[in-house]
Motif scaffolding. Structure first.
Motif, PDB file in Angstrom:
ATOM      1  N   ALA A 196       0.830  -1.205   0.000  1.00 18.52           N
ATOM      2  CA  ALA A 196       0.000   0.000   0.000  1.00 18.52           C
ATOM      3  C   ALA A 196       0.868   1.260   0.000  1.00 18.52           C
ATOM      4  O   ALA A 196       0.592   2.220  -0.721  1.00 18.52           O
ATOM      5  CB  ALA A 196      -0.933  -0.009   1.203  1.00 18.52           C
ATOM      6  N   LEU A 197       1.929   1.256   0.784  1.00 18.02           N
ATOM      7  CA  LEU A 197       2.833   2.408   0.827  1.00 18.02           C
ATOM      8  C   LEU A 197       3.486   2.637  -0.526  1.00 18.02           C
ATOM      9  O   LEU A 197       3.561   3.774  -1.014  1.00 18.02           O
ATOM     10  CB  LEU A 197       3.904   2.195   1.902  1.00 18.02           C
ATOM     11  CG  LEU A 197       4.977   3.281   1.988  1.00 18.02           C
ATOM     12  CD1 LEU A 197       4.377   4.594   2.449  1.00 18.02           C
ATOM     13  CD2 LEU A 197       6.095   2.848   2.897  1.00 18.02           C
ATOM     14  N   ILE A 200       1.011   4.153  -2.952  1.00 20.61           N
ATOM     15  CA  ILE A 200       0.763   5.568  -2.668  1.00 20.61           C
ATOM     16  C   ILE A 200       1.922   6.424  -3.165  1.00 20.61           C
ATOM     17  O   ILE A 200       1.732   7.470  -3.791  1.00 20.61           O
ATOM     18  CB  ILE A 200       0.514   5.782  -1.163  1.00 20.61           C
ATOM     19  CG1 ILE A 200      -0.827   5.171  -0.767  1.00 20.61           C
ATOM     20  CG2 ILE A 200       0.558   7.260  -0.808  1.00 20.61           C
ATOM     21  CD1 ILE A 200      -1.053   5.104   0.723  1.00 20.61           C
ATOM     22  N   TRP A 224       1.851   6.533  -6.957  1.00 16.36           N
ATOM     23  CA  TRP A 224       0.733   7.355  -7.438  1.00 16.36           C
ATOM     24  C   TRP A 224       1.062   8.832  -7.318  1.00 16.36           C
ATOM     25  O   TRP A 224       0.777   9.618  -8.228  1.00 16.36           O
ATOM     26  CB  TRP A 224      -0.526   7.022  -6.643  1.00 16.36           C
ATOM     27  CG  TRP A 224      -1.724   7.775  -7.133  1.00 16.36           C
ATOM     28  CD1 TRP A 224      -2.228   8.933  -6.634  1.00 16.36           C
ATOM     29  CD2 TRP A 224      -2.542   7.430  -8.248  1.00 16.36           C
ATOM     30  NE1 TRP A 224      -3.313   9.321  -7.356  1.00 16.36           N
ATOM     31  CE2 TRP A 224      -3.538   8.423  -8.357  1.00 16.36           C
ATOM     32  CE3 TRP A 224      -2.537   6.384  -9.150  1.00 16.36           C
ATOM     33  CZ2 TRP A 224      -4.511   8.391  -9.339  1.00 16.36           C
ATOM     34  CZ3 TRP A 224      -3.519   6.360 -10.127  1.00 16.36           C
ATOM     35  CH2 TRP A 224      -4.482   7.353 -10.216  1.00 16.36           C
ATOM     36  N   THR A 225       1.674   9.241  -6.213  1.00 14.80           N
ATOM     37  CA  THR A 225       1.959  10.656  -6.026  1.00 14.80           C
ATOM     38  C   THR A 225       3.147  11.126  -6.852  1.00 14.80           C
ATOM     39  O   THR A 225       3.211  12.291  -7.229  1.00 14.80           O
ATOM     40  CB  THR A 225       2.215  10.978  -4.547  1.00 14.80           C
ATOM     41  OG1 THR A 225       3.292  10.180  -4.083  1.00 14.80           O
ATOM     42  CG2 THR A 225       0.996  10.742  -3.708  1.00 14.80           C
TER      43      THR A 225
END
Length: 59
Positions: free
Chosen positions: A14-15, A18, A21-22
């Motif tokens: 998940a990290l 994220i 994505w950013t």
């Protein structure tokens, strides 16, 4: 023990999603080119004044 490792793996995935994505999911052609102004170049080259001396310690 296996459940803890599975949860840690899921949190890491998940990290990473994220962060990806950013950082990399933006505009299709990247960032637009910067527009430079003449006065911004002068401000960037100007030096800051020296810091003032700290006040004397309270007695």
């Amino acid at each position: 023990m296996g459940v803890i490792l599975l949860e840690a793996f899921g949190a890491m995935v998940a990290l990473l999603l994220i962060v990806w994505w950013t950082m990399f999911s933006g505009r299709p052609r990247g960032e637009p080119p910067r527009q430079h102004k003449e006065d911004s170049d002068e401000k960037a080259t100007a030096k800051a004044p020296p810091p003032s001396e700290p006040p004397p310690p309270a007695a």
